[in-house]
Scaffold this motif. Structure first.
Motif, PDB file in Angstrom:
ATOM      1  N   GLY A  69     -83.470 -30.622  -9.098  1.00 37.15           N
ATOM      2  CA  GLY A  69     -84.491 -31.091 -10.012  1.00 37.15           C
ATOM      3  C   GLY A  69     -85.698 -31.172  -9.317  1.00 37.15           C
ATOM      4  O   GLY A  69     -86.801 -30.969 -10.287  1.00 37.15           O
ATOM      5  N   PHE A  70     -85.834 -31.067  -7.983  1.00 33.48           N
ATOM      6  CA  PHE A  70     -87.089 -30.987  -7.131  1.00 33.48           C
ATOM      7  C   PHE A  70     -87.754 -29.874  -7.636  1.00 33.48           C
ATOM      8  O   PHE A  70     -88.997 -29.855  -7.973  1.00 33.48           O
ATOM      9  N   MET A  71     -87.114 -28.663  -8.063  1.00 34.41           N
ATOM     10  CA  MET A  71     -87.619 -27.443  -8.182  1.00 34.41           C
ATOM     11  C   MET A  71     -87.958 -27.276  -9.484  1.00 34.41           C
ATOM     12  O   MET A  71     -89.068 -26.715 -10.064  1.00 34.41           O
ATOM     13  N   SER A  72     -87.226 -27.993 -10.661  1.00 36.34           N
ATOM     14  CA  SER A  72     -87.658 -27.951 -12.103  1.00 36.34           C
ATOM     15  C   SER A  72     -88.979 -28.812 -12.191  1.00 36.34           C
ATOM     16  O   SER A  72     -89.761 -28.378 -12.929  1.00 36.34           O
ATOM     17  N   LEU A  73     -88.945 -29.777 -11.463  1.00 35.93           N
ATOM     18  CA  LEU A  73     -90.389 -30.607 -11.286  1.00 35.93           C
ATOM     19  C   LEU A  73     -91.476 -29.894 -10.813  1.00 35.93           C
ATOM     20  O   LEU A  73     -92.608 -29.912 -11.664  1.00 35.93           O
ATOM     21  N   LEU A  74     -91.372 -29.085 -10.025  1.00 36.54           N
ATOM     22  CA  LEU A  74     -92.361 -28.185  -9.530  1.00 36.54           C
ATOM     23  C   LEU A  74     -92.812 -27.265 -10.641  1.00 36.54           C
ATOM     24  O   LEU A  74     -93.918 -26.856 -10.913  1.00 36.54           O
ATOM     25  N   THR A  75     -91.695 -26.570 -11.176  1.00 32.94           N
ATOM     26  CA  THR A  75     -92.170 -25.566 -12.227  1.00 32.94           C
ATOM     27  C   THR A  75     -92.710 -26.278 -13.481  1.00 32.94           C
ATOM     28  O   THR A  75     -93.804 -25.540 -13.796  1.00 32.94           O
ATOM     29  N   VAL A  76     -92.534 -27.189 -13.795  1.00 33.78           N
ATOM     30  CA  VAL A  76     -93.325 -27.854 -15.025  1.00 33.78           C
ATOM     31  C   VAL A  76     -94.585 -28.430 -14.389  1.00 33.78           C
ATOM     32  O   VAL A  76     -95.821 -27.886 -15.007  1.00 33.78           O
ATOM     33  N   ALA A  77     -94.672 -28.969 -13.259  1.00 37.26           N
ATOM     34  CA  ALA A  77     -96.018 -29.312 -12.857  1.00 37.26           C
ATOM     35  C   ALA A  77     -96.824 -28.167 -12.390  1.00 37.26           C
ATOM     36  O   ALA A  77     -98.302 -28.292 -12.866  1.00 37.26           O
ATOM     37  N   GLY A  78     -96.498 -27.142 -11.860  1.00 36.80           N
ATOM     38  CA  GLY A  78     -97.246 -25.846 -11.747  1.00 36.80           C
ATOM     39  C   GLY A  78     -97.646 -25.263 -13.069  1.00 36.80           C
ATOM     40  O   GLY A  78     -98.804 -24.797 -13.132  1.00 36.80           O
ATOM     41  N   GLY A  79     -96.795 -25.381 -14.111  1.00 36.81           N
ATOM     42  CA  GLY A  79     -97.411 -24.951 -15.402  1.00 36.81           C
ATOM     43  C   GLY A  79     -98.429 -25.584 -15.996  1.00 36.81           C
ATOM     44  O   GLY A  79     -99.218 -25.208 -16.566  1.00 36.81           O
ATOM     45  N   LEU A  80     -98.333 -26.758 -15.823  1.00 35.81           N
ATOM     46  CA  LEU A  80     -99.345 -27.996 -16.177  1.00 35.81           C
ATOM     47  C   LEU A  80    -100.790 -27.683 -15.297  1.00 35.81           C
ATOM     48  O   LEU A  80    -101.877 -27.728 -16.116  1.00 35.81           O
ATOM     49  N   LEU A  81    -100.587 -27.331 -14.162  1.00 34.42           N
ATOM     50  CA  LEU A  81    -101.926 -27.161 -13.455  1.00 34.42           C
ATOM     51  C   LEU A  81    -102.433 -25.891 -13.523  1.00 34.42           C
ATOM     52  O   LEU A  81    -103.824 -25.734 -13.555  1.00 34.42           O
ATOM     53  N   THR A  82    -101.694 -24.764 -14.043  1.00 35.83           N
ATOM     54  CA  THR A  82    -102.271 -23.579 -14.192  1.00 35.83           C
ATOM     55  C   THR A  82    -102.777 -23.122 -15.696  1.00 35.83           C
ATOM     56  O   THR A  82    -103.140 -22.169 -16.022  1.00 35.83           O
ATOM     57  N   SER A  83    -102.261 -23.998 -16.605  1.00 35.19           N
ATOM     58  CA  SER A  83    -102.209 -23.598 -18.238  1.00 35.19           C
ATOM     59  C   SER A  83    -103.479 -24.659 -18.609  1.00 35.19           C
ATOM     60  O   SER A  83    -103.694 -24.280 -19.910  1.00 35.19           O
ATOM     61  N   SER A  84    -103.895 -25.576 -17.988  1.00 31.25           N
ATOM     62  CA  SER A  84    -104.859 -26.280 -18.614  1.00 31.25           C
ATOM     63  C   SER A  84    -106.418 -26.390 -17.882  1.00 31.25           C
ATOM     64  O   SER A  84    -106.176 -26.308 -16.604  1.00 31.25           O
ATOM     65  N   SER A  85    -107.519 -26.557 -18.704  1.00 34.20           N
ATOM     66  CA  SER A  85    -108.673 -26.891 -17.833  1.00 34.20           C
ATOM     67  C   SER A  85    -108.826 -28.364 -17.556  1.00 34.20           C
ATOM     68  O   SER A  85    -109.912 -28.578 -16.787  1.00 34.20           O
ATOM     69  N   GLU A  86    -107.934 -29.367 -17.646  1.00 35.51           N
ATOM     70  CA  GLU A  86    -108.307 -30.527 -17.424  1.00 35.51           C
ATOM     71  C   GLU A  86    -107.939 -30.519 -16.086  1.00 35.51           C
ATOM     72  O   GLU A  86    -107.073 -30.022 -15.348  1.00 35.51           O
ATOM     73  N   GLU A  87    -108.909 -31.722 -15.328  1.00 34.81           N
ATOM     74  CA  GLU A  87    -108.805 -31.824 -14.000  1.00 34.81           C
ATOM     75  C   GLU A  87    -107.658 -33.354 -13.592  1.00 34.81           C
ATOM     76  O   GLU A  87    -107.493 -33.848 -14.480  1.00 34.81           O
TER      77      GLU A  87
END
Length: 322
Positions: free
Chosen positions: A132-150
């Protein structure tokens, strides 16, 4: 394979908490929480486990780590939650309950409500097991790279054993503890920079240990090559989960990295804490060495095998209040 070396994605604010009741192997056997005898567990290095106390719930266990991670996050823009067991993802309800809302009280939503945290998008999964640690990183990484929101994303994990269900040493040979943890994934430089993830899944119910060794070595080498990292020339720490210690020793041997720190932390003192194993060891082994490479290995039900490469930053965390 997911590469983030050209992105500004950092992990920091690591917090965890274990259940308050400590038991040794003999106590587990006396309380009929062990199928088999203590000897196989002891041979693997296990000695103690932690479970929820009579006045504890998984919600109360998880509230502390999440609250402290929120203090480090400032104003988060999302929360991602992960559970190894489906029983932990939805709060218990009676079989005769007819209210659909009462039958689907999702853990993160209830916890956020207790902490008076609202208007925050949240996501939850339990199909990645102890990876799960890695699945969390995958989702969180996608959120950070796919949104213009800070703003950062909060990652949270929480699991406890179903009441009365024993550890099955006849098949699994894994001793676990009830746990919760949380950390922050954000754009501000601190803790560790996320460089890449390599993720493998199989619908098989079992994978031979020799294949786990081979795949782990190959996945680490492939990811390092894609990131143009010379692991044999640097200072490397590799974090393994507190399961199958002989398997991970073989991985370390076959990697042939001269300056490698092999980390399986606290297997005797706290057993296996699911995806929280990674949170605990990353917090403990951050020593402020700018540029040091850390490799994290996850293996969990599903089945999933995943590795990530992190680069240590001089500052361990930011904006955290005691």
């Amino acid at each position: 394979m997911l590469l983030y070396h050209d992105k500004s994605i950092f992990l920091y604010g690591f917090n965890h908490k274990l259940g308050s009741v400590q038991r040794d192997l003999n106590q587990l056997q006396t309380e009929r929480l062990l199928l088999g005898t203590p000897e196989p567990l002891s041979a693997l290095g296990y000695q103690y486990t932690f479970g929820l106390g009579g006045n504890e719930t998984l919600l109360s266990l998880a509230s502390g780590p999440l609250s402290r991670a929120l203090q480090c996050a400032g104003e988060p823009r999302a929360l991602v939650s992960q559970h190894c067991g489906a029983e932990s993802a939805v709060l218990h309800y009676e079989a005769n309950e007819t209210d659909i809302a009462a039958r689907n009280r999702y853990f993160p939503g209830v916890l956020m409500r207790e902490l008076q945290l609202d208007h925050l998008p949240y996501f939850c999964s339990f199909a990645s097991g102890c990876a799960g640690f890695m699945s969390l990183l995958t989702v969180a990484g996608g959120l950070l790279t796919s949104s213009s929101e800070e703003g950062p994303t909060i990652c949270m994990m929480a699991d406890c054993a179903p009441p009365g269900v024993p550890f099955n040493m006849l098949q699994e040979r894994i001793l676990g503890s009830d746990h919760s943890s949380a950390f922050v994934v954000g754009p501000k430089s601190a803790g560790y920079q996320l460089l890449g993830i390599n993720y493998y899944s199989s619908t098989r119910t079992k994978i031979p240990f020799v294949e786990i060794v081979r795949r782990t070595v190959e996945m680490i080498q492939q990811l390092a090559s894609s990131l143009q990292l010379q692991l044999t020339a640097g200072d490397v720490a590799i974090h393994y989960p507190n399961i199958f210690p002989d398997t991970w020793r073989m991985v370390t041997r076959y990697l042939r990295i001269p300056r490698m720190e092999h980390i399986t932390d606290g297997i005797a003192e706290r057993a296996h804490c699911g995806a929280t194993d990674s949170v605990i060891s990353l917090a403990k082994y951050h020593r402020g060495t700018e540029g040091r490479i850390h490799i994290v290995v996850n293996y969990g039900l599903g089945l999933h095998l995943a590795v990530c490469v992190l680069q240590e930053k001089a500052e361990q965390s930011i904006d955290c209040r005691s």
